[in-house]
Design a protein around this motif. Structure first.
Motif: not given
Length: 326
Positions: A32, A85, A110, A106, A2, A4, A30
């Motif tokens: 929010q 977030c 990940e 990101r 997630d 964000k 990305e």
């Protein structure tokens, strides 16, 4: 994952640049929420902030009580506390993000679930770059999380990362605490020493900027005399934090060395020929450290400083500009 992102933007007298900064953040898929924290501006920044909140529901406006000016650290802290977030990043109101600001960060998060923060290069937007500002604010090479603290400036000489090039998980603030509001300048440097010493940080893009800084006359960081005057206070606050947290002795020792380096620069290089004043500053600073930090009383840098101050013989000449660990 997630991924964000909350973007915290402290706002103080940034009316000419604010809209561009916010648009550069909103253009990132990305992002929010963009939190505008208005810090008692004397121009029409507050009015522009209000207009921006009406134009996009992702933009929020917050102020200190009674609209007071509280400084950059307290203003960023308010933004952190108001954000929602799982990932948080920063942008100054006169700076901008590059296209695809978070694409590489990101991927790092990940691929490395243990990672708590990603640092990346930041460029300069102004064509009139001051001589004391490099083209890129970055690290000279990728470093392991264990080695990072010892190599970043001001501890080492491997470069440093800028706050607007850093993306962190919310959890890091439970480890590092918030920024120190007692510091009106260099509060970002002090906090980044904390996060480099305690968190798992990995590099993203180090040779290509993910954000651009705008250099103009109101940037206090371009005034070397002003910054040198306030650097000892920054290092002293870092020393208090490192000591209170009980961090490894070698890390606390490095912060002490940085303080003594900055103390030497300000007292001996930038205050003329007042020898009595310099001697008094050397005595009081050395004795304060000896009294306030009992665990450092046998530290080689403090012993060296006190011996030089009181004209006692030294067996080993030390260099405050050389890292004691690497």
């Amino acid at each position: 994952m997630d991924f964000k992102v909350s973007v915290v933007i402290p706002v103080y007298n940034a009316a000419p640049f604010l809209k561009e900064a916010v648009q550069s953040a909103l253009s990132q898929p990305e992002v929010q929420e963009v939190l505008l924290i208005e810090d008692g501006s004397t121009d029409n920044s507050l009015e522009i902030c209000t207009i921006l909140t009406l134009a996009d529901q992702r933009v929020q406006l917050h102020q200190h009580k009674q609209g007071h000016n509280r400084g950059a650290a307290a203003t960023r802290n308010l933004g952190i506390n108001q954000s929602k977030c799982p990932f948080i990043t920063f942008l100054d109101a006169d700076d901008v993000y590059a296209t695809n600001r978070f694409s590489n960060a990101r991927k790092v998060f990940e691929n490395h679930p243990e990672c708590q923060g990603v640092y990346e290069a930041v460029g300069i937007l102004s064509a009139d770059r001051p001589a004391n500002k490099p083209l890129l604010t970055t690290l000279s090479r990728p470093l392991s999380p264990e080695a990072l603290f010892y190599h970043i400036s001001p501890v080492g000489n491997g470069g440093y990362f800028h706050l607007i090039g850093l993306t962190v998980k919310r959890e890091v603030f439970a480890i590092t605490g918030l920024l120190n509001p007692s510091l009106r300048v260099s509060q970002d440097t002090e906090w980044m020493l904390r996060i480099a010493a305690t968190c798992i940080l990995l590099p993203g893009h180090l040779d290509e900027p993910v954000a651009m800084r705008r250099i103009h006359d109101s940037n206090r960081s371009t005034d070397e005399n002003f910054m040198r005057k306030h650097k000892p206070a920054m290092a002293m606050q870092a020393l208090k934090w490192f000591s209170a947290q009980g961090l490894p002795a070698d890390k606390t020792s490095e912060i002490l060395r940085v303080f003594l380096k900055y103390h030497f620069e300000w007292v001996h290089l930038y205050n003329g020929g007042n020898r009595i004043w310099r001697k008094w500053k050397d005595i009081t600073s050395g004795l304060y450290i000896w009294w306030a930090f009992p665990a450092l009383r046998k530290n080689k840098f403090l012993i060296y400083h006190l011996r030089l101050t009181f004209r006692l013989p030294v067996t080993n000449h030390l260099n405050y500009y050389d890292s004691g660990a690497f």
